[in-house]
Design an enzyme around this catalytic site. Structure first.
Site, PDB file in Angstrom:
ATOM      1  N   CYS A   6      -4.866  18.105  -9.501  1.00  0.00           N
ATOM      2  CA  CYS A   6      -5.670  19.331  -9.652  1.00  0.00           C
ATOM      3  C   CYS A   6      -4.889  20.306 -10.527  1.00  0.00           C
ATOM      4  O   CYS A   6      -3.672  20.192 -10.667  1.00  0.00           O
ATOM      5  CB  CYS A   6      -6.007  19.924  -8.291  1.00  0.00           C
ATOM      6  SG  CYS A   6      -4.577  20.132  -7.234  1.00  0.00           S
ATOM      7  N   GLU A  28       0.300  18.690  -6.724  1.00  0.00           N
ATOM      8  CA  GLU A  28      -0.993  18.745  -7.429  1.00  0.00           C
ATOM      9  C   GLU A  28      -1.949  17.679  -6.888  1.00  0.00           C
ATOM     10  O   GLU A  28      -2.816  17.195  -7.610  1.00  0.00           O
ATOM     11  CB  GLU A  28      -0.751  18.554  -8.941  1.00  0.00           C
ATOM     12  CG  GLU A  28       0.248  19.549  -9.542  1.00  0.00           C
ATOM     13  CD  GLU A  28       1.699  19.231  -9.255  1.00  0.00           C
ATOM     14  OE1 GLU A  28       2.569  20.026  -9.634  1.00  0.00           O
ATOM     15  OE2 GLU A  28       1.958  18.165  -8.623  1.00  0.00           O
ATOM     16  N   SER A  29      -1.808  17.178  -5.681  1.00  0.00           N
ATOM     17  CA  SER A  29      -2.644  16.225  -4.965  1.00  0.00           C
ATOM     18  C   SER A  29      -1.952  14.881  -4.703  1.00  0.00           C
ATOM     19  O   SER A  29      -0.935  14.867  -4.035  1.00  0.00           O
ATOM     20  CB  SER A  29      -3.982  16.031  -5.657  1.00  0.00           C
ATOM     21  OG  SER A  29      -4.785  15.247  -4.791  1.00  0.00           O
ATOM     22  N   HIS A  57      -3.048   0.195  -3.906  1.00  0.00           N
ATOM     23  CA  HIS A  57      -3.032  -0.984  -3.035  1.00  0.00           C
ATOM     24  C   HIS A  57      -2.999  -2.198  -3.957  1.00  0.00           C
ATOM     25  O   HIS A  57      -3.711  -2.234  -4.957  1.00  0.00           O
ATOM     26  CB  HIS A  57      -4.248  -1.069  -2.107  1.00  0.00           C
ATOM     27  CG  HIS A  57      -4.054  -2.167  -1.101  1.00  0.00           C
ATOM     28  ND1 HIS A  57      -3.251  -2.033   0.001  1.00  0.00           N
ATOM     29  CD2 HIS A  57      -4.508  -3.440  -1.085  1.00  0.00           C
ATOM     30  CE1 HIS A  57      -3.215  -3.182   0.674  1.00  0.00           C
ATOM     31  NE2 HIS A  57      -3.977  -4.053   0.034  1.00  0.00           N
ATOM     32  N   SER A  63       0.863  -1.178   0.000  1.00  0.00           N
ATOM     33  CA  SER A  63       0.000   0.000   0.000  1.00  0.00           C
ATOM     34  C   SER A  63       0.895   1.221   0.000  1.00  0.00           C
ATOM     35  O   SER A  63       1.975   1.186   0.584  1.00  0.00           O
ATOM     36  CB  SER A  63      -0.830   0.039   1.284  1.00  0.00           C
ATOM     37  OG  SER A  63      -2.186  -0.080   0.980  1.00  0.00           O
TER      38      SER A  63
END
Ligand code: SAM
Length: 443
Positions: free
Chosen positions: A83, A62-63, A68, A55
């Site tokens: 974004c 930008e985010s 997983h 994970s």
């Protein structure tokens, strides 16, 4: 763009289970996928679960990109969220599809934060803004949190490493890996289990050698079965009285990995008094002549894989046969708390072969071993008693050799056992085992 962000939900199928379980490859690929798409990576945190699965998330200016994996299904669920217009998440999608050798992928793009549904509220930005940039962060550097985890049903040990896999090869017997951990230096693992680390290996290697060497002063010939990291023979060869030390390690890759990445532990492999054999220790002991060795050390891994046969009564009876009349057998005897069932069983076996009052248990604190408390057994074929030794000589040796754990006091203290261990050793009934075992006893 009429939305704040683009969120691509990705399903990658028919990926190689190997790659889906390779935390280093996945972390490197996710970071590269972000950078290839033009994103600015802030940090990454990835966790490798034992027995399998990874994970992780890469935080970008930008985010984020997150993943997983289910290696057993060759499947990965991936989130690509960006974004602004400067980054094209589809570039990351194609990059990862190749990196994971996905047979096929399906995806769905969602526009997140549809502007026509949002109402901007003017507010004092300064009041909201907190110190985003941690002073320590050097612009352009990525903080990478990549974790190795060895876990069992109820217990896990996680060690942060640099994400650079120093060594990874599969032998006929096991997966041999070396990780560059931040807290304990380079770490050797076999099939995902910690064998030794640069920062605490000396505890195990000093206690498995100097305790018998100071209580069995006449020892001239020593045999080590297992021990391919080299630490046990390094310590034995500090003792000039030993004329011959034989090391029988089944897996040449363990020796190779340690020569390359744990050089301090592998330092004695070229010692002229060392007879280094790459073969199965069980075969070696079965073919060995009676009474050949004064000291036999079983420096095995856990009772799984190639090492399983090193925990049987048949094997210990052969060891007994190969000892001189006054010989001593030392084994790493697991953790009384982590695998109490095995612990009780092997001590019962030692006592049946060597005799009740000829078997002794001693403990040491090894931080990177499950529960941190590990045990060693001392079984005498003759009259050798571990607590009858020349303290002054032990003190002088420990000082002269610059030992980091062993000294004349810890030699004695190690045999002072807590009550729960005494109880496990005196009448290790299933009830007592369940009372003290940290792991389910599956009985
Ligand atoms: N200190 C470690 C621990 O307690 O887990 C063990 C160290 S050492 C690396 C264990 C070694 O035993 C491994 O290198 C493994 O390859 C070796 N080994 C396992 N089965 C063996 C066998 N049948 N004969 C010889 N060596 C064996």
């Amino acid at each position: 763009m009429n939305a704040l962000g683009r969120h691509i939900l990705v399903e990658f199928y028919d990926c190689s289970p190997e790659l889906m379980n390779d935390v280093v490859h996945i972390e490197n690929s996710m970071v590269a996928a972000a950078e290839t798409a033009g994103a600015t990576v802030i940090n990454s945190t990835f966790h490798h679960f034992s027995p399998y699965g990874v994970s992780g998330v890469v935080v970008i200016q930008e985010s984020h990109l997150a993943i997983h994996t289910w290696p057993e299904f060759g499947y990965a669920a991936v989130d690509l969220f960006t974004c602004g217009d400067s980054v094209d998440p589809w570039v990351s999608y194609s990059f990862l599809k190749d990196a994971f050798e996905a047979g096929h992928g399906s995806s769905m793009e969602l526009r997140r934060g549809q502007l026509n549904l949002l109402k901007r509220t003017d507010f004092n930005l300064d009041a909201l803004r907190d110190v985003a940039q941690r002073p320590t962060d050097v612009p352009g550097t990525i903080t990478r949190d990549v974790w190795f985890t060895e876990r069992d049903e109820n217990i896990a040990l996680s060690l942060k490493h640099t994400g650079n896999q120093l060594y990874k090869k599969d032998s006929d017997y096991q997966r041999v890996e070396v990780f560059e951990t931040l807290a304990y230096g380079n770490m050797l693992t076999l099939d995902g289990m910690v064998m030794c680390t640069q920062k605490d290996e000396y505890v195990y290697h000093e206690m498995i050698t100097h305790v018998p060497m100071f209580s069995h002063r006449k020892a001239k010939r020593a045999l080590v079965i297992g021990g391919g990291d080299g630490g046990t023979v390094r310590e034995l060869l500090r003792h000039e009285q030993l004329e011959e030390v034989t090391l029988v390690e089944i897996d040449a890759l363990v020796i190779e990995a340690c020569k390359l990445h744990l050089p301090e532990t592998a330092v004695a492999f070229d010692n002229p008094r060392l007879n280094l054999l790459v073969e199965d220790g069980i075969k070696y002991i079965n073919e060995c002549e009676d009474g050949r060795y004064d000291l036999i050390i079983i420096d095995s891994a856990d009772p799984v894989g190639p090492g399983e046969g090193l925990f049987t009564a048949e094997f210990y009876k052969e060891v007994y046969r190969c000892l001189t009349p006054d010989g001593v057998m030392i084994t790493q005897s697991e953790s009384p708390r982590f695998n109490s069932g095995v612990f009780v069983e092997i001590y019962d076996t030692y006592k049946q072969i060597f005799g009740d009052n000829k078997v002794h248990c001693y403990l040491a604190a090894i931080p990177t071993y499950p529960t941190g408390t590990w045990s060693f057994s001392y079984s005498s074929k003759g009259e050798s008693n571990p607590l009858v030794f020349d303290k002054a000589a032990a003190a002088q040796f420990s000082k002269a050799q610059g030992l980091k754990y062993y000294n004349e006091d810890i030699h004695v203290a190690a045999f002072a056992l807590p009550n729960f261990v005494k109880e496990l050793l005196s009448h290790g009934s299933q009830e007592v085992i369940e009372q003290y075992s940290a792991e389910p006893t599956n009985e």
